[in-house]
Design an enzyme around this catalytic site. Structure first.
Site, PDB file in Angstrom:
ATOM      1  N   HIS A  44      -8.662  11.070  -0.377  1.00 16.59           N
ATOM      2  CA  HIS A  44      -8.220   9.803  -0.951  1.00 16.59           C
ATOM      3  C   HIS A  44      -8.117  10.022  -2.445  1.00 16.59           C
ATOM      4  CE1 HIS A  44      -8.089   5.652  -2.178  1.00 16.59           C
ATOM      5  NE2 HIS A  44      -7.989   5.261  -0.917  1.00 16.59           N
ATOM      6  N   HIS A  65     -12.038  11.622   2.642  1.00 21.99           N
ATOM      7  CA  HIS A  65     -12.013  10.245   3.097  1.00 21.99           C
ATOM      8  C   HIS A  65     -11.799  10.082   4.596  1.00 21.99           C
ATOM      9  CE1 HIS A  65     -11.459   6.001   2.883  1.00 21.99           C
ATOM     10  NE2 HIS A  65     -10.210   6.043   3.238  1.00 21.99           N
ATOM     11  N   ARG A  69      -0.860   9.007  -0.114  1.00 21.60           N
ATOM     12  CA  ARG A  69      -2.127   9.497  -0.660  1.00 21.60           C
ATOM     13  C   ARG A  69      -2.132  10.967  -1.029  1.00 21.60           C
ATOM     14  NH1 ARG A  69      -6.361   6.108   3.139  1.00 21.60           N
ATOM     15  NH2 ARG A  69      -5.994   4.200   1.972  1.00 21.60           N
ATOM     16  N   ARG A 114      -2.460  10.307   6.693  1.00 18.44           N
ATOM     17  CA  ARG A 114      -2.476   8.918   7.149  1.00 18.44           C
ATOM     18  C   ARG A 114      -2.082   7.981   6.021  1.00 18.44           C
ATOM     19  NH1 ARG A 114      -6.444   4.583   6.864  1.00 18.44           N
ATOM     20  NH2 ARG A 114      -7.825   5.953   5.699  1.00 18.44           N
ATOM     21  N   GLN A 130      -8.011  14.207   4.950  1.00 15.47           N
ATOM     22  CA  GLN A 130      -7.418  13.426   3.864  1.00 15.47           C
ATOM     23  C   GLN A 130      -8.312  13.317   2.639  1.00 15.47           C
ATOM     24  OE1 GLN A 130      -6.478   8.965   4.210  1.00 15.47           O
ATOM     25  NE2 GLN A 130      -4.480   9.917   3.930  1.00 15.47           N
ATOM     26  N   GLU A 155      -7.330   1.641  -2.430  1.00 14.03           N
ATOM     27  CA  GLU A 155      -5.922   1.739  -2.793  1.00 14.03           C
ATOM     28  C   GLU A 155      -5.380   0.361  -3.162  1.00 14.03           C
ATOM     29  OE1 GLU A 155      -3.886   4.326  -0.150  1.00 14.03           O
ATOM     30  OE2 GLU A 155      -1.953   3.375  -0.496  1.00 14.03           O
ATOM     31  N   PHE A 197       0.866  -1.180   0.000  1.00 17.01           N
ATOM     32  CA  PHE A 197       0.000   0.000   0.000  1.00 17.01           C
ATOM     33  C   PHE A 197       0.899   1.226   0.000  1.00 17.01           C
ATOM     34  CE2 PHE A 197      -4.601   0.766   1.421  1.00 17.01           C
ATOM     35  CZ  PHE A 197      -5.119  -0.233   0.626  1.00 17.01           C
ATOM     36  N   LEU A 230     -15.587   5.180  -2.546  1.00 15.95           N
ATOM     37  CA  LEU A 230     -14.169   4.837  -2.595  1.00 15.95           C
ATOM     38  C   LEU A 230     -13.821   3.740  -3.592  1.00 15.95           C
ATOM     39  CD1 LEU A 230     -11.665   5.745  -0.924  1.00 15.95           C
ATOM     40  CD2 LEU A 230     -11.809   3.508   0.134  1.00 15.95           C
TER      41      LEU A 230
HETATM   42  C1  LIG Z   1     -14.878   3.505   2.243  1.00 14.47           C
HETATM   43  C2  LIG Z   1     -13.785   3.469   3.270  1.00 14.47           C
HETATM   44  C3  LIG Z   1     -12.695   2.590   3.117  1.00 14.47           C
HETATM   45  C4  LIG Z   1     -11.668   2.528   4.059  1.00 14.47           C
HETATM   46  N1  LIG Z   1     -10.634   1.637   3.891  1.00 14.47           N
HETATM   47  C5  LIG Z   1      -9.666   1.534   4.847  1.00 14.47           C
HETATM   48  C6  LIG Z   1      -8.629   0.555   4.761  1.00 14.47           C
HETATM   49  O1  LIG Z   1      -8.564  -0.228   3.820  1.00 14.47           O
HETATM   50  N2  LIG Z   1      -7.706   0.486   5.733  1.00 14.47           N
HETATM   51  C7  LIG Z   1      -7.753   1.327   6.811  1.00 14.47           C
HETATM   52  O2  LIG Z   1      -6.898   1.197   7.675  1.00 14.47           O
HETATM   53  N3  LIG Z   1      -8.730   2.248   6.932  1.00 14.47           N
HETATM   54  C8  LIG Z   1      -9.685   2.371   5.982  1.00 14.47           C
HETATM   55  N4  LIG Z   1     -10.692   3.315   6.116  1.00 14.47           N
HETATM   56  C9  LIG Z   1     -10.733   4.142   7.320  1.00 14.47           C
HETATM   57  C10 LIG Z   1     -11.306   3.347   8.458  1.00 14.47           C
HETATM   58  O3  LIG Z   1     -12.314   2.486   7.995  1.00 14.47           O
HETATM   59  C11 LIG Z   1     -11.914   4.236   9.518  1.00 14.47           C
HETATM   60  O4  LIG Z   1     -11.050   5.267   9.814  1.00 14.47           O
HETATM   61  C12 LIG Z   1     -12.157   3.461  10.781  1.00 14.47           C
HETATM   62  O5  LIG Z   1     -12.962   2.352  10.510  1.00 14.47           O
HETATM   63  C13 LIG Z   1     -12.791   4.319  11.851  1.00 14.47           C
HETATM   64  O6  LIG Z   1     -13.183   3.496  12.917  1.00 14.47           O
HETATM   65  P1  LIG Z   1     -13.800   4.105  14.234  1.00 14.47           P
HETATM   66  O7  LIG Z   1     -14.098   2.956  15.105  1.00 14.47           O
HETATM   67  O8  LIG Z   1     -12.921   5.170  14.736  1.00 14.47           O
HETATM   68  O9  LIG Z   1     -15.140   4.833  13.764  1.00 14.47           O
HETATM   69  P2  LIG Z   1     -16.382   4.359  12.878  1.00 14.47           P
HETATM   70  O10 LIG Z   1     -16.203   3.014  12.317  1.00 14.47           O
HETATM   71  O11 LIG Z   1     -16.641   5.485  11.954  1.00 14.47           O
HETATM   72  O12 LIG Z   1     -17.547   4.265  13.942  1.00 14.47           O
HETATM   73  C14 LIG Z   1     -18.114   5.398  14.539  1.00 14.47           C
HETATM   74  C15 LIG Z   1     -19.238   4.970  15.433  1.00 14.47           C
HETATM   75  O13 LIG Z   1     -19.664   6.066  16.211  1.00 14.47           O
HETATM   76  C16 LIG Z   1     -21.068   6.153  16.188  1.00 14.47           C
HETATM   77  N5  LIG Z   1     -21.471   7.537  16.431  1.00 14.47           N
HETATM   78  C17 LIG Z   1     -21.073   8.642  15.755  1.00 14.47           C
HETATM   79  N6  LIG Z   1     -21.685   9.730  16.253  1.00 14.47           N
HETATM   80  C18 LIG Z   1     -22.473   9.312  17.263  1.00 14.47           C
HETATM   81  C19 LIG Z   1     -23.372   9.969  18.155  1.00 14.47           C
HETATM   82  N7  LIG Z   1     -23.584  11.281  18.104  1.00 14.47           N
HETATM   83  N8  LIG Z   1     -24.055   9.216  19.075  1.00 14.47           N
HETATM   84  C20 LIG Z   1     -23.876   7.871  19.117  1.00 14.47           C
HETATM   85  N9  LIG Z   1     -23.037   7.212  18.300  1.00 14.47           N
HETATM   86  C21 LIG Z   1     -22.344   7.914  17.385  1.00 14.47           C
HETATM   87  C22 LIG Z   1     -21.443   5.635  14.843  1.00 14.47           C
HETATM   88  O14 LIG Z   1     -22.791   5.224  14.819  1.00 14.47           O
HETATM   89  C23 LIG Z   1     -20.471   4.471  14.705  1.00 14.47           C
HETATM   90  O15 LIG Z   1     -20.981   3.343  15.362  1.00 14.47           O
HETATM   91  C24 LIG Z   1     -11.723   3.385   5.170  1.00 14.47           C
HETATM   92  C25 LIG Z   1     -12.810   4.251   5.343  1.00 14.47           C
HETATM   93  C26 LIG Z   1     -13.832   4.311   4.412  1.00 14.47           C
HETATM   94  C27 LIG Z   1     -14.975   5.259   4.622  1.00 14.47           C
END
Ligand SMILES: Cc1cc2nc3c(=O)[nH]c(=O)nc-3n(C[C@H](O)[C@H](O)[C@H](O)COP(=O)(O)OP(=O)(O)OC[C@H]3O[C@@H](n4cnc5c(N)ncnc54)[C@H](O)[C@@H]3O)c2cc1C
Ligand code: SF4
Ligand code: SF4
Ligand code: FES
Lengths: 268, 605
Positions: B242, B382, B317, B417, B240, B259, B127, B256
């Site tokens: 993407h 992203h 990126r 990132r 970021q 990558e 990557f 998306l």
């Molecule tokens: C399409 C896409 C592809 C990606 N691919 C990769 C990859 O290949 N490799 C990589 O390392 N990263 C990747 N990322 C980034 C990565 O997926 C995210 O940064 C990561 O999953 C974030 O995890 P998190 O647990 O911090 O938050 P999230 O998974 O975003 O979860 C947030 C949670 O908080 C809750 N929440 C938010 N606001 C509130 C509120 N006010 N009250 C109650 N609950 C709330 C939501 O409901 C959710 O459950 C990608 C992201 C996207 C969008």
């Protein structure tokens, strides 16, 4: 307006409701969810639906389109060219509002299935597994929990046997554990009793609607049925096992792991 | 006051993405009573959408630059610091690089089923910005594997799940947070949580931009709740882009394209058919000599990674996104205003096996067969590198009782990132936040809820249903998206940013008077009204920070300050906090790298 489409969308709640007709401008390769969003933004902000990824990856936007369970973000408007597009909520689950239903039962059932318990010799060690060992399990793990298969299965849809059958989604989940080369829990008793694998009569409707193209019936349910049959109903196998000619893998019973009772809360 | 449901927990976790679920597991294993809240159903958070993989130096594969050493935390450390333009908190990065392998292997014990190498180990793919093949993956649906594994494990260890609950305010007693207030999406009724410790795990905020890979959830609620409670925020200007989002069809714009496509050999071309990443102007000095310099070498790399350097499509990126932007600006864009991304040379069978969900996404939703024709791509918003400022070891914010982990926290990724580093971020620091919150909870008792804090928030929440003749939140959201897309996107200038700031301030005024029809039951319009206020404040701080940082670094590219300014800006993070009604922003000196880590960086120059 240049090019528009007509959508009939169910609006209502547990008390009842009806189809409302909306006219929406058409864009290239538009999907039904695009149309629903357009209605929300421009006509009816209170129209309720679920969605997250808009790319058929999260399993949130399940509904029925002309009576067929589908993901709204994957249903191209062009597929219905010239015909009607009628969008209704999943039928099997209690309606909350418009296209949103109460699917919490699925989460409660799922919580009865304990996660992987690694074989003692692999506990806290990296697994050594070949790709061919995991291909089968990876097919099941593609499940995005859209619950469309649960929606279409007649055991749940027509006969409402949520008390006796976990449904195809959970059969896929159990299969992913039962066929995991490292899992050490005996899951067959649960399959047979509480899980109710016997309720399935292999109509394959679930396989037809699965957006992840999981061969739910052929690859998950039928092999699970065979395993249960071998264990419980085959007298020859039973005898051979008893006298030690067939050695059955010794797995620990399901109730040997504590059931921690996760609670899925619902607003009252 | 209107009655509300009340729940009490030792540890309350806001968010059920990977970070929240991993925190729930460790808080529960530490013996705490745990509550988890999410806005959607369980398993639908952003984490589920991640595709390419989770970066951890397991060292299962050979290096990409001929070095004989297996991958190790030291190289992952340097790659991450370099990718982040050295704005990262070095201690956070050190912990991250050291603990990521252990956390990934633990996922396997929990039930995750990764792709395998011929030796039977977890397969890793290359990557951008990673010197080794380091992304542990399951085809191109790694996020689904991760979230389902953590969900099932968390359910297995026991937790209280509140789905489709939106928290909008943290409640305080003195300095400390003691709970949270919000509503049920389903009924619109109110709910209050009392907790000894709170973990914020609400993910990132991309929805204020027009084209984004984020879902409706990414509105910055957690960030703004933390801010309102007095927490310091870090590096908010670093958003970021993407490089590869879909541009066509219109309904898919911004979705998306992993990558992983470039990791598997995908080639970028402009409308003249040129493989523009070979243009030497696009490779920053820091990376000179480390990437293939001819298409022939890049082609050989596909089968012989030991003796050839990786293709320039695998630069970090920010670098690739800027190159695509420039190509399109120079009039060398594709039919729908992007560039072409082509993997057809890898053959249909390989593509369908390694990139099945990309194949399906383009086939079913875009009517494009990626095994036969190129995709059209353009940068999409992203990920948010910045976030709540936390301590590296305990993920503690500056507010007692409030912890933060995952995308909502800042410090690990600096100015940019690297792909795959977020999925490892959420498991490493999700665990640490859960442990630390549990330890905090054990030292304290439940605090008192002050209802006057609820009354204030309640009035704001209810106003759009009561007020008549106000604007639609969707209209304001749309105007905000247009403005951010135009003036706070990849290429920034003082003039554009000032324009954006003024526009946001006037949108904030308009947002004081919103109206929405219908009642409180599952009413997306009503929910949007609260979300848009969070987004307006978040956008304001992003723009103010972007104005202050007068240099180009990582995701921040200032056309009027095009140079990297190591003498001054390289030594500062921007920190923001709430001061009355104003956002106070300060340039705070970075903690310099200790000698032992500086030595690692020198070694790998
Ligand atoms: C399409 C896409 C592809 C990606 N691919 C990769 C990859 O290949 N490799 C990589 O390392 N990263 C990747 N990322 C980034 C990565 O997926 C995210 O940064 C990561 O999953 C974030 O995890 P998190 O647990 O911090 O938050 P999230 O998974 O975003 O979860 C947030 C949670 O908080 C809750 N929440 C938010 N606001 C509130 C509120 N006010 N009250 C109650 N609950 C709330 C939501 O409901 C959710 O459950 C990608 C992201 C996207 C969008
Ligand atoms: S095959 Fe079995 S599980 Fe699937 S729909 Fe038919 S009865 Fe239900
Ligand atoms: S098995 Fe298929 S249809 Fe059933 S929930 Fe999973 S993805 Fe949906
Ligand atoms: S929105 Fe995610 S599957 Fe449709």
């Amino acid at each position: 307006m240049a090019d528009t489409i007509i959508l009939k969308v169910y609006r209502g709640d547990a008390e009842g409701g009806e189809l409302h007709t909306y006219e929406v401008p058409k864009s290239p390769h538009m999907v039904v969810l695009d149309a629903i969003h357009h209605i929300q933004r421009n006509q009816e902000p209170s129209l309720a639906c679920r969605w997250n990824c808009k790319a058929a990856k999260c399993g949130s936007c399940s509904a029925e389109i002309n009576g067929m369970p589908r993901l709204m973000c994957k249903a191209q408007v062009d597929d219905y060219a010239g015909g009607e597009i009628i969008v209704t909520p999943m039928h099997t689950f209690p309606i909350i509002k418009d296209l949103v239903t109460d699917v919490s039962w699925n989460y409660r059932v799922s919580s009865k299935i304990p996660p992987l318990v690694p074989k003692p010799e692999y506990a806290d060690k990296p697994f050594n597994l070949q790709q061919i060992d995991v291909d089968r399990v990876q097919e099941f793990r593609k499940c995005i929990e859209c619950f469309l298969c649960q929606d279409v299965c007649h055991v749940l849809r027509e006969h409402q046997r949520t008390d006796g059958f976990f449904g195809p989604r959970q059969m896929v989940k159990i299969a992913s554990l039962e066929m995991h080369p490292m899992d050490n829990l005996n899951r067959r008793e649960q399959l047979k009793n509480e899980g109710g694998v016997g309720f399935c009569n292999i109509t394959k409707c679930c396989t037809e609607v699965c957006p992840e193209h999981i061969h739910i019936t052929d690859n998950a349910i039928i092999p699970l049925k065979e395993r249960v049959a071998d264990d419980y109903f085959d007298p020859v196998q039973g005898l051979l096992r008893k006298i030690g000619i067939i050695k059955r893998e010794r797995k620990q019973p399901l109730d040997s792991v504590p059931n921690e009772q996760t609670k899925i809360h619902r607003p009252v | 006051m209107e009655p509300y449901d009340l729940f009490e927990y030792d540890v309350l976790i806001i968010g059920a993405g990977g970070a929240g679920l991993r925190a729930a597991i460790s808080a529960r294993e530490a013996g705490c009573n745990v509550g988890v809240i999410c806005k959607s159903l369980l398993g639908k958070a952003h984490t589920v959408m991640a595709e390419g993989g989770v970066a951890a130096a397991l060292g299962n594969m050979t290096s990409l630059d001929g070095s004989k050493e297996p991958d190790n935390w030291q190289v992952h450390f340097v790659d991450t610091m370099k990718g982040g333009g050295f704005l990262n908190n070095w201690r956070t990065v050190e912990i991250f690089a050291k603990e990521a392998p252990e956390r990934v292997l633990e996922l396997e014990q929990y039930g995750a089923v990764f792709d395998r190498t011929p030796e039977g180990k977890i397969a890793q793919r290359p990557f951008g910005g990673h010197k080794y093949r380091r992304l542990n993956h399951v085809g191109d649906r790694t996020g689904l594997e991760l979230i389902r594994t953590l969900q099932d494990k968390a359910v297995g260890v026991g937790m209280n799940v509140h789905m489709e609950v939106v928290l909008t305010k943290l409640l305080k007693e003195g300095d400390r947070v003691v709970g949270g207030f919000g509503y049920y999406r389903e009924t619109g009724k109110l709910v209050v949580f009392r907790a000894k410790a709170i973990v914020m795990a609400t993910g990132g905020w991309g929805r204020m931009f027009k084209y984004t890979s984020n879902s409706w959830e990414g509105t910055g609620d957690g960030l703004m709740m933390g801010y309102a409670a007095g927490a310091e925020l870090l590096d908010l200007e670093m958003v970021q882009f993407h490089p590869t989002g879909m541009v066509w069809p219109p309904g898919m714009r911004g979705i998306l394209v992993t990558e992983g496509v470039r990791g598997e050999g995908g080639i970028l071309r402009n409308s003249k058919g040129e493989r523009f990443m070979f243009n030497p102007d696009y490779t920053p000095a820091l990376y000179k000599g480390q990437f293939a310099e001819t298409p022939e070498e890049a082609a050989r790399w596909l089968d012989d990674k030991k003796n050839n350097r990786r293709p320039p499509e695998l630069l970090p990126r920010d670098v690739v996104a800027r190159a695509i932007y420039r190509e399109v600006e120079a009039g060398r864009g594709s039919e729908h205003g992007g560039v072409y991304l082509d993997v057809t040379h890898r053959g249909a069978a390989y593509i369908k096996r390694k990139l099945p969900s990309m194949y399906e996404q383009f086939h079913a939703l875009g009517n494009v067969d990626i095994t036969k024709e190129p995709m059209e791509v353009y940068p999409t918003i992203h990920y948010t590198m910045g976030g709540i400022r936390v301590t590296p070891e305990e993920c503690a914010s500056t507010v007692p009782g409030l912890f933060a982990a995952g995308e909502v926290a800042g410090g690990l990724h600096g100015a940019n990132r690297l792909g795959g580093n977020s999925l490892s971020d959420i498991i490493v620091f999700g665990k640490r936040a859960g442990d630390a919150a549990a330890a905090f909870a054990k030292q304290t008792t439940l605090g008192n809820i002050d209802e006057s804090q609820i009354t204030e928030e309640l009035a704001l929440l209810m106003s759009p249903l009561v007020d008549k003749g106000g604007e639609s939140p969707y209209a304001i959201h749309q105007d905000l998206q247009e403005e951010m897309q135009k003036n706070c996107m990849i290429a920034r200038t003082e003039e554009g940013l000032n324009h954006a700031l003024e526009a946001i301030l006037s949108l904030q005024q308009r947002a004081k008077h919103l109206s929405i029809g219908g009642d409180r039951r599952f009413n997306p319009g009503w929910h949007a009204a609260r979300d848009v206020r969070f987004m307006l404040r978040t956008s304001e701080i992003i723009v103010r920070c972007a104005l202050q940082r007068k240099e180009s670094r990582g995701a921040q590219w200032r056309l009027d300050y095009p140079k990297l300014d190591n003498e001054h800006w390289g030594k500062f993070n921007l920190v923001a906090w709430k001061n009355g009604e104003q956002a106070q922003i300060e340039a705070r000196p970075l903690d310099p790298l200790p000698d032992r880590l500086q030595a690692l960086v020198e070694e790998q120059k």
